[in-house]
Design an enzyme around this catalytic site. Structure first.
Site, PDB file in Angstrom:
ATOM      1  N   HIS A 143      -2.693  -6.950   9.741  1.00  0.00           N
ATOM      2  CA  HIS A 143      -2.509  -5.805   9.793  1.00  0.00           C
ATOM      3  C   HIS A 143      -3.153  -4.683   9.545  1.00  0.00           C
ATOM      4  CE1 HIS A 143      -4.253  -7.022   5.926  1.00  0.00           C
ATOM      5  NE2 HIS A 143      -3.582  -6.643   4.875  1.00  0.00           N
ATOM      6  N   HIS A 146      -1.252  -0.650  -2.413  1.00  0.00           N
ATOM      7  CA  HIS A 146      -2.656  -0.625  -2.456  1.00  0.00           C
ATOM      8  C   HIS A 146      -2.772   0.092  -1.418  1.00  0.00           C
ATOM      9  CE1 HIS A 146      -2.086  -4.862  -1.077  1.00  0.00           C
ATOM     10  NE2 HIS A 146      -2.861  -4.610   0.423  1.00  0.00           N
ATOM     11  N   TYR A 191      -8.652  -7.026  -5.759  1.00  0.00           N
ATOM     12  CA  TYR A 191      -8.058  -5.790  -6.123  1.00  0.00           C
ATOM     13  C   TYR A 191      -8.423  -5.613  -8.457  1.00  0.00           C
ATOM     14  CZ  TYR A 191      -4.341  -6.813  -2.579  1.00  0.00           C
ATOM     15  OH  TYR A 191      -4.071  -7.499  -1.835  1.00  0.00           O
TER      16      TYR A 191
HETATM   17 FE    FE Z   1      -4.132  -5.629   0.858  1.00  0.00          FE
END
Ligand code: FE
Length: 309
Positions: free
Chosen positions: A200, A216, A257
């Site tokens: 992606h 994000h 994250y």
């Molecule tokens: Fe991501």
């Protein structure tokens, strides 16, 4: 796949509340390099393995979030082609003149129905501090902090993600690599798009009530081992963590994250499959979203679908 046309995510402009705290985070802890400061106070940074002048701009503001996600295009003619295609499907464009301070050529801006601003540009000056090109060592100067190689992708939250994705597919030749959907009506809840071989380059996450938000900004690391090293730094420097180290079902990427001091969610990401444009779209039913997003935990915690900037 666009070896011509859109090449890759080029840079983001992120709003931050406190520039000094942000530089400490992005430069000292994440390991990006500050390359310049604009006359308006904006700070330009890049990762060690990037050739171009910058890949992230920090702008001090009253609220965090994303101003712009910009994609680099192979040549100037494509800017005109894409402008025509965008206008042809009813998407308004604005031309931004080349900017010497930003070391960036002319830009074409447009907005998606999800309320996100995007920019296309073909020219950016090379950094004096980019990767070596003659008898190149693996790096010019040893990577610091989280050892980020490059800016990788963004995930963005909005209502009409189908409309947003359609612009990238129809006007900019992106491919859908993966999507999650509601089986009863076929409506997507997440769409992952690429202009390259990556799993992606941009993702749209559906939320029935939220538009124009950043989920994000993600940066690439070399290995799963470096994700662990990032986790060590997150604990050492008391950086606010969201989740990880873990792995995605979608993209198969390894991930952690965390939040910058302004509350913008960052990701450091490694791996993910290689995509070719003849690959079928991988699909997840919404009941499997836990596994799709967090392959090990198999469930999504509330913060992940509630905290956006
Ligand atoms: Fe991501």
């Amino acid at each position: 796949m666009a070896q011509k046309g859109v090449l890759r995510p080029g840079f983001v402009q992120v709003r931050v509340l406190d520039m000094d705290a942000s530089i400490k985070h992005y430069q000292d802890h994440m390991g990006l390099e500050v390359v310049s400061t604009g006359s308006d106070g904006r700070v330009y940074l890049k990762a060690y393995d990037e050739f171009d002048h910058h890949s992230i701009i920090l702008r001090e503001a009253d609220a965090p979030g994303l101003d712009i996600m910009a994609f680099k295009v192979s040549d100037d003619e494509y800017l005109d082609t894409f402008t025509q295609r965008l206008n042809g499907m009813g998407v308004e464009t604005t031309e931004i003149a080349a900017d010497k301070e930003q070391q960036t050529g002319r830009q074409v801006r447009f907005e998606t129905p999800t309320g996100h601003a995007f920019s296309l540009y073909a020219e950016m000056a090379l950094s004096d501090n980019g990767p070596m090109i003659k008898n190149p060592d693996i790096w010019r100067k040893e990577p610091r902090g989280m050892r980020i190689e490059r800016f990788d992708h963004c995930a963005l939250v909005g209502v009409d993600i189908k409309g947003a994705a359609n612009i990238f597919i129809e006007a900019l030749d992106f491919s859908v690599t993966e999507r999650a959907y509601i089986p009863d009506n076929g409506e997507p809840v997440a769409i992952f798009l690429t202009c390259s071989n990556k799993a992606h380059d941009v993702a749209f996450l559906g939320d029935p009530e939220v538009n124009g938000k950043l989920h994000h900004v993600s940066f690439n690391l070399e290995s799963w081992n470096d994700i662990g090293h990032a986790a060590d730094l997150i604990s050492r420097y008391n950086i606010s963590i969201d989740i990880g180290p873990t792995r995605h079902g979608i993209t198969r990427g390894q991930t952690i994250y965390f939040f910058d001091p302004s509350g913008n969610r960052n990701e450091t990401f490694s791996g993910g499959y290689t995509f070719y444009p003849d690959n079928p779209v991988r699909e997840w039913t919404v009941d499997q979203m836990g596994k799709a997003i967090f392959y090990y935990e198999k469930e999504i915690h509330d913060r992940f679908v509630q905290v956006y900037t």
